[in-house]
Write an enzyme that holds these catalytic residues in place. Structure first.
Site, PDB file in Angstrom:
ATOM      1  N   ASP A 134       0.780  -1.246   0.000  1.00 56.35           N
ATOM      2  CA  ASP A 134       0.000   0.000   0.000  1.00 56.35           C
ATOM      3  C   ASP A 134       0.812   1.298   0.000  1.00 56.35           C
ATOM      4  O   ASP A 134       0.400   2.277   0.656  1.00 56.35           O
ATOM      5  CB  ASP A 134      -0.953   0.024   1.217  1.00 56.35           C
ATOM      6  CG  ASP A 134      -1.998  -1.091   1.167  1.00 56.35           C
ATOM      7  OD1 ASP A 134      -2.004  -1.857   0.189  1.00 56.35           O
ATOM      8  OD2 ASP A 134      -2.791  -1.188   2.113  1.00 56.35           O
TER       9      ASP A 134
ATOM     10  N   THR B  72       2.319  -0.404   9.273  1.00 55.95           N
ATOM     11  CA  THR B  72       2.779  -1.590   9.990  1.00 55.95           C
ATOM     12  C   THR B  72       1.665  -2.233  10.799  1.00 55.95           C
ATOM     13  O   THR B  72       1.509  -3.456  10.786  1.00 55.95           O
ATOM     14  CB  THR B  72       3.906  -1.184  10.966  1.00 55.95           C
ATOM     15  OG1 THR B  72       4.708  -0.170  10.368  1.00 55.95           O
ATOM     16  CG2 THR B  72       4.772  -2.368  11.326  1.00 55.95           C
ATOM     17  N   ASP B  73       0.906  -1.412  11.510  1.00 51.67           N
ATOM     18  CA  ASP B  73      -0.076  -1.958  12.442  1.00 51.67           C
ATOM     19  C   ASP B  73      -1.390  -2.388  11.784  1.00 51.67           C
ATOM     20  O   ASP B  73      -2.111  -3.215  12.346  1.00 51.67           O
ATOM     21  CB  ASP B  73      -0.375  -0.972  13.585  1.00 51.67           C
ATOM     22  CG  ASP B  73      -0.506   0.464  13.092  1.00 51.67           C
ATOM     23  OD1 ASP B  73       0.311   0.903  12.253  1.00 51.67           O
ATOM     24  OD2 ASP B  73      -1.429   1.162  13.538  1.00 51.67           O
ATOM     25  N   VAL B  74      -1.690  -1.841  10.623  1.00 53.54           N
ATOM     26  CA  VAL B  74      -2.972  -2.199  10.008  1.00 53.54           C
ATOM     27  C   VAL B  74      -2.750  -3.165   8.830  1.00 53.54           C
ATOM     28  O   VAL B  74      -2.761  -4.376   9.000  1.00 53.54           O
ATOM     29  CB  VAL B  74      -3.783  -0.943   9.614  1.00 53.54           C
ATOM     30  CG1 VAL B  74      -5.123  -1.339   9.000  1.00 53.54           C
ATOM     31  CG2 VAL B  74      -4.028  -0.073  10.853  1.00 53.54           C
ATOM     32  N   CYS B  75      -2.494  -2.661   7.652  1.00 52.70           N
ATOM     33  CA  CYS B  75      -2.489  -3.549   6.479  1.00 52.70           C
ATOM     34  C   CYS B  75      -1.305  -4.506   6.449  1.00 52.70           C
ATOM     35  O   CYS B  75      -1.440  -5.649   6.021  1.00 52.70           O
ATOM     36  CB  CYS B  75      -2.573  -2.738   5.199  1.00 52.70           C
ATOM     37  SG  CYS B  75      -4.207  -1.977   5.016  1.00 52.70           S
TER      38      CYS B  75
ATOM     39  N   LYS C 261      -6.878  -4.658  -3.462  1.00 54.17           N
ATOM     40  CA  LYS C 261      -7.682  -5.200  -2.374  1.00 54.17           C
ATOM     41  C   LYS C 261      -8.598  -4.127  -1.805  1.00 54.17           C
ATOM     42  O   LYS C 261      -8.316  -2.934  -1.920  1.00 54.17           O
ATOM     43  CB  LYS C 261      -6.774  -5.738  -1.267  1.00 54.17           C
ATOM     44  CG  LYS C 261      -5.907  -4.659  -0.586  1.00 54.17           C
ATOM     45  CD  LYS C 261      -4.845  -5.287   0.286  1.00 54.17           C
ATOM     46  CE  LYS C 261      -3.925  -4.254   0.889  1.00 54.17           C
ATOM     47  NZ  LYS C 261      -4.532  -3.458   1.947  1.00 54.17           N
TER      48      LYS C 261
END
Lengths: 224, 224, 224, 224
Positions: free
Chosen positions: D26, D156-159, D126
């Site tokens: 992303d 880092t924390d989400v996708c 996506k």
């Protein structure tokens, strides 16, 4: 309510256009054109072309009452990144090396111009025979609140049936429209329709376009 | 290598028992017993019983060369938590209310005693017709490095074919064994076998048990 | 309506017990027992044990208004058929060879006796961290018409968060209950809770058990 | 072999470029641009921009040894057919009504020009945070024989983390590259990296770009 066998559709009599979609499977040049994939495999695409007026009648009737149209298209990525060595071997064996046949980058990927694809229609591109596998088809259906699917397109025995089976296993309410589906193999086509009805409707209900048109005609027109 | 149509299996001639499984679909009391689900639906289970010796021969031959046996079982949760209102309606319509038919808690869920299930076999329980949907079947296959599937069991047109279609879409190499599959509907059985071969092997290759036994006999015996 | 951050839950104010489930993740002996998997990995299971009264309060309150309880259990097949060579290597490295730890056949697989599992509860067994992957979890939720999930259990950062992320991506409405979740790693626990709220609720809403109990108390009692 | 924690990567020392991909999550205008989605949410995109030189170094080094580059892009369909009422409510709440933000039809969907996307790269689009959900990502990986994934990108924390978790559950061998990932929330970024290592590598191994570059430098150059 649509007259069907082995039971009328939907089973509870509640036909709501907002939760219903007409699924039009793979009516692409590669399957319908006299120079496409299907014709190159030795199949006569004329039975597939023959359903186009019926599918168009269904599309018009569905639109009139606010039922969403969902088209699927079959094709590999242009660079064949989603193709296994086995599939490349089959492709080569079919004499397709060096062609654009069955690739998303080729002209055969397009839906035939006989079918009017409108901006508000949904298009789902797939590599598999089943439209639910490795696509956002289910995601879109759930997001739209669509629970009822009317099946048309080609071929009855391959992509229509695989998608129908996937839809049933995911608990969508399914209706197969016999004369809006076609195959290059008449025996397989007829058997695929017959299979819908085994075990008292293992893959939902079966009907024809006249019954669908009659059923939809009883619904209020969208926006009216 | 196993003689098959429209091409021998596997296509590249590399038959490795460690990456191959014999899949035995739904040979359960509910389908084979004269008092089970299938018989109650008006189907004659004798064609299903007739394949048992053939399936056992295949199981023995597969074990001898180190091919893993995977049995599937079809059934709803005992409390029907995985059953929709539609499925409950179909169940009621079939006269199954108040019975244990097609429930995991009932005796019909068991694999028939004619088939020897060994501790080293893998059992996959499913609610859907397709063994890949909402189960750990693919997870187990990938963990085991199994890429090649030999199909047997019942019914040819419903659970065998749905699972076969799912396997093809996930790029497993598939071989359907005609006389190791059966259905209560002879026309649907034969058509389902025919469908495997359309488009030059759209669902892999088709063969019979004699060819599989001959092919496996050429492999070294496991542990030898 | 349940007070939560960054928005109250559910977002549209329509909390319907029939479409809501309380998900209780992996409260098994292997994670909570002083001799289980988690303790053997060097983690102190006491923070996990500490949430049990809170989870029980939530279970009671959920049952009182007709919200379904769904327990998940983590474990490999007893014969490790679903375990890859890598996972066997990790297992060996953790000193678990020859034990029944993390196997469905072992005593550690059981839900701790502090939690009352009732016959009408749903149990989902999984091999993965995410309860949606290779299980019938989604199938059961859709069949039951469950669209809203309240999350509790352990560990917050691993199995709770993976399942929460899967649920969000499948468009379930999710609420994480901070003091009904726990981890052996306090920093990871707190960060996992914080992550729910980034981008204004990327993984839904976050609240505590007091707010859930207050919200449920406003609903009519089931069967009343 | 790449130095990593809690164990070197891959665990068995067999790093094969043909079965490895560098996944770049992303890195799109919507996340990195000062006028994109992320900045509009109040996040500072400069930590995301800061990793671009590192990601480019990794891409170059990966290409040099024949490792495939896979970019993902996040975005809804232009007509929002894959968006639920809840997501539309969140969109409206974020002040995005009437904009093209996070839509595939908008300019923010494009990968930033700082990253060179080559024709031989693979792009996976996506809607979900997880790249495996409702896409052909797994299909492409399996078709290519890719089993090892190196993770970079944002956030880092989400996708990144959702995709990493999905990859681990599907038994891909995963390596997260700390300084090639970024988030607008520094605490969440650091915690997400820490989480990789809990339970002795529950989400695989963690390393930095220097170690990856050193490890790749030991491999023969592609085409050499």
């Amino acid at each position: 309510m649509i007259k069907a066998t082995p039971f009328d559709y939907p089973y509870d009599g509640r036909l709501d256009p907002r939760s219903t979609a007409l699924v039009v499977i793979d009516l692409q040049e590669d399957f319908l054109s006299p120079t496409g994939y299907f014709a190159r495999q030795g199949y006569d695409p004329s039975p597939l072309r023959a359903i186009l007026p019926t599918v168009n009648q269904l599309i018009d009737a569905a639109r009139a009452v606010g039922i969403r149209i969902i088209h699927t298209r079959q094709g590999y990525r242009g660079d064949m990144a989603d193709m296994t060595p086995y599939e490349k071997w089959r492709r080569s064996r079919a004499g397709l090396d060096g062609t654009q046949v069955l690739l998303r980058s080729g002209p055969g990927f397009e839906i035939v111009s006989d079918i009017e694809v409108r901006p508000e229609d949904i298009i789902v591109d797939k590599t598999c025979n089943g439209a639910f596998t490795y696509t956002d088809f289910e995601h879109v259906l759930r997001a739209q609140g669509i629970t009822h699917l009317l099946f048309s397109g080609c071929t009855t025995d391959v992509c229509v049936h695989t998608t129908l089976r996937e839809a049933c296993d995911r608990n969508f309410q399914c209706l197969t429209i016999s004369d809006a589906c076609a195959s290059g193999d008449q025996r397989a086509h007829e058997a695929a329709l017959h299979m819908v009805t085994v075990e008292n409707g293992i893959f939902g209900a079966l009907t024809n376009s006249a019954a669908v048109l009659a059923g939809l005609a009883k619904l209020p027109r969208a926006g009216a």
